[in-house]
Motif scaffolding. Structure first.
Motif, PDB file in Angstrom:
ATOM      1  N   LYS A 198       0.843  -1.211   0.000  1.00 26.99           N
ATOM      2  CA  LYS A 198       0.000   0.000   0.000  1.00 26.99           C
ATOM      3  C   LYS A 198       0.875   1.257   0.000  1.00 26.99           C
ATOM      4  N   ASP A 199       1.888   1.288   0.875  1.00 30.25           N
ATOM      5  CA  ASP A 199       2.774   2.455   0.936  1.00 30.25           C
ATOM      6  C   ASP A 199       3.556   2.629  -0.358  1.00 30.25           C
ATOM      7  N   PHE A 200       4.001   1.531  -0.940  1.00 29.98           N
ATOM      8  CA  PHE A 200       4.750   1.601  -2.202  1.00 29.98           C
ATOM      9  C   PHE A 200       3.859   2.135  -3.322  1.00 29.98           C
ATOM     10  N   GLU A 201       2.629   1.666  -3.373  1.00 25.29           N
ATOM     11  CA  GLU A 201       1.698   2.161  -4.390  1.00 25.29           C
ATOM     12  C   GLU A 201       1.447   3.659  -4.206  1.00 25.29           C
ATOM     13  N   GLU A 202       1.268   4.072  -2.966  1.00 30.55           N
ATOM     14  CA  GLU A 202       1.027   5.497  -2.691  1.00 30.55           C
ATOM     15  C   GLU A 202       2.254   6.336  -3.063  1.00 30.55           C
ATOM     16  N   LEU A 203       3.423   5.811  -2.789  1.00 36.91           N
ATOM     17  CA  LEU A 203       4.668   6.485  -3.163  1.00 36.91           C
ATOM     18  C   LEU A 203       4.683   6.742  -4.669  1.00 36.91           C
ATOM     19  N   ASN A 204       4.355   5.741  -5.433  1.00 35.79           N
ATOM     20  CA  ASN A 204       4.351   5.879  -6.886  1.00 35.79           C
ATOM     21  C   ASN A 204       3.241   6.796  -7.383  1.00 35.79           C
ATOM     22  N   ARG A 205       2.094   6.753  -6.739  1.00 40.74           N
ATOM     23  CA  ARG A 205       0.995   7.657  -7.143  1.00 40.74           C
ATOM     24  C   ARG A 205       1.371   9.118  -6.932  1.00 40.74           C
ATOM     25  N   TYR A 206       2.005   9.392  -5.806  1.00 40.27           N
ATOM     26  CA  TYR A 206       2.449  10.766  -5.545  1.00 40.27           C
ATOM     27  C   TYR A 206       3.397  11.230  -6.634  1.00 40.27           C
ATOM     28  N   ASP A 207       4.358  10.390  -6.955  1.00 40.70           N
ATOM     29  CA  ASP A 207       5.343  10.741  -7.964  1.00 40.70           C
ATOM     30  C   ASP A 207       4.681  10.956  -9.327  1.00 40.70           C
ATOM     31  N   GLU A 208       3.751  10.097  -9.688  1.00 42.72           N
ATOM     32  CA  GLU A 208       3.069  10.236 -10.976  1.00 42.72           C
ATOM     33  C   GLU A 208       2.266  11.534 -11.042  1.00 42.72           C
ATOM     34  N   ARG A 209       1.519  11.824  -9.979  1.00 45.05           N
ATOM     35  CA  ARG A 209       0.709  13.053  -9.968  1.00 45.05           C
ATOM     36  C   ARG A 209       1.594  14.287 -10.094  1.00 45.05           C
ATOM     37  N   LEU A 210       2.659  14.334  -9.319  1.00 49.09           N
ATOM     38  CA  LEU A 210       3.512  15.523  -9.361  1.00 49.09           C
ATOM     39  C   LEU A 210       4.335  15.581 -10.634  1.00 49.09           C
ATOM     40  N   GLY A 211       4.687  14.439 -11.196  1.00 54.83           N
ATOM     41  CA  GLY A 211       5.403  14.431 -12.469  1.00 54.83           C
ATOM     42  C   GLY A 211       4.600  15.121 -13.549  1.00 54.83           C
ATOM     43  N   VAL A 212       3.323  14.838 -13.601  1.00 49.76           N
ATOM     44  CA  VAL A 212       2.442  15.485 -14.576  1.00 49.76           C
ATOM     45  C   VAL A 212       2.342  16.976 -14.278  1.00 49.76           C
ATOM     46  N   LEU A 213       2.163  17.316 -13.025  1.00 47.25           N
ATOM     47  CA  LEU A 213       2.034  18.735 -12.668  1.00 47.25           C
ATOM     48  C   LEU A 213       3.305  19.513 -12.965  1.00 47.25           C
TER      49      LEU A 213
ATOM     50  N   TYR B 198      12.301  10.414  -1.803  1.00 49.14           N
ATOM     51  CA  TYR B 198      11.609   9.488  -2.699  1.00 49.14           C
ATOM     52  C   TYR B 198      12.582   8.447  -3.248  1.00 49.14           C
ATOM     53  N   GLN B 199      13.722   8.904  -3.694  1.00 49.58           N
ATOM     54  CA  GLN B 199      14.705   7.994  -4.281  1.00 49.58           C
ATOM     55  C   GLN B 199      15.203   6.976  -3.242  1.00 49.58           C
ATOM     56  N   MET B 200      15.464   7.443  -2.033  1.00 50.56           N
ATOM     57  CA  MET B 200      15.890   6.532  -0.967  1.00 50.56           C
ATOM     58  C   MET B 200      14.793   5.506  -0.668  1.00 50.56           C
ATOM     59  N   LEU B 201      13.563   5.979  -0.596  1.00 49.62           N
ATOM     60  CA  LEU B 201      12.445   5.084  -0.323  1.00 49.62           C
ATOM     61  C   LEU B 201      12.261   4.059  -1.432  1.00 49.62           C
ATOM     62  N   TYR B 202      12.338   4.511  -2.662  1.00 49.91           N
ATOM     63  CA  TYR B 202      12.154   3.609  -3.797  1.00 49.91           C
ATOM     64  C   TYR B 202      13.200   2.499  -3.767  1.00 49.91           C
ATOM     65  N   GLU B 203      14.442   2.868  -3.531  1.00 56.21           N
ATOM     66  CA  GLU B 203      15.516   1.863  -3.448  1.00 56.21           C
ATOM     67  C   GLU B 203      15.283   0.924  -2.265  1.00 56.21           C
ATOM     68  N   ASN B 204      14.815   1.455  -1.170  1.00 54.12           N
ATOM     69  CA  ASN B 204      14.532   0.644   0.011  1.00 54.12           C
ATOM     70  C   ASN B 204      13.412  -0.363  -0.281  1.00 54.12           C
ATOM     71  N   PHE B 205      12.365   0.100  -0.945  1.00 57.63           N
ATOM     72  CA  PHE B 205      11.271  -0.805  -1.297  1.00 57.63           C
ATOM     73  C   PHE B 205      11.748  -1.894  -2.246  1.00 57.63           C
ATOM     74  N   LYS B 206      12.578  -1.548  -3.217  1.00 58.27           N
ATOM     75  CA  LYS B 206      13.115  -2.555  -4.123  1.00 58.27           C
ATOM     76  C   LYS B 206      13.854  -3.636  -3.340  1.00 58.27           C
ATOM     77  N   GLU B 207      14.660  -3.217  -2.388  1.00 58.75           N
ATOM     78  CA  GLU B 207      15.418  -4.173  -1.577  1.00 58.75           C
ATOM     79  C   GLU B 207      14.477  -5.032  -0.728  1.00 58.75           C
ATOM     80  N   ILE B 208      13.470  -4.411  -0.139  1.00 54.12           N
ATOM     81  CA  ILE B 208      12.501  -5.162   0.674  1.00 54.12           C
ATOM     82  C   ILE B 208      11.822  -6.220  -0.183  1.00 54.12           C
ATOM     83  N   PHE B 209      11.316  -5.825  -1.341  1.00 48.19           N
ATOM     84  CA  PHE B 209      10.588  -6.776  -2.183  1.00 48.19           C
ATOM     85  C   PHE B 209      11.515  -7.849  -2.737  1.00 48.19           C
TER      86      PHE B 209
END
Length: 97
Positions: free
Chosen positions: A15-30, A82-93
């Motif tokens: 859930k947190d990983f999905e939310e992380l990506n949604r935030y990034d997608e929304r702001l990327g467009v903006l 965000y970048q630190m979190l993304y790398e952390n999630f990759k390692e967790i998964f």
């Protein structure tokens, strides 16, 4: 030195990983359209900060000097987290498989 132990369910991590990506997608467009408001940028930073404290409570020891630079904007700091979190999630998964 005390060890920090974090216990989270796989469902919560996904859930947190999905939310992380949604935030990034929304702001990327903006940001591509240069339409992000100060509040949206602030919300992004504060959510990244919330997640980093949840998943990497000692992040201050690992974050780059750029994070603390006076020239870094709130958005820059959010992207660093965000970048630190993304790398952390990759390692967790990766470790779950």
């Amino acid at each position: 030195m005390s060890e920090v132990k974090i216990q989270l369910s796989i469902q919560e991590m996904v859930k947190d990983f999905e939310e992380l990506n949604r935030y990034d997608e929304r702001l990327g467009v903006l940001f591509d359209l240069q339409k992000a408001t100060d509040k949206q940028i602030s919300d992004f930073y504060h959510y990244m900060y919330f997640l980093i404290k949840k998943y990497i409570p000692t992040f201050e020891k690992h974050v780059s000097d750029e994070f603390y630079s006076d020239s870094s904007t709130e958005y820059d700091r959010a992207l660093i987290l965000y970048q630190m979190l993304y790398e952390n999630f990759k390692e967790i998964f990766y470790n779950l498989v």
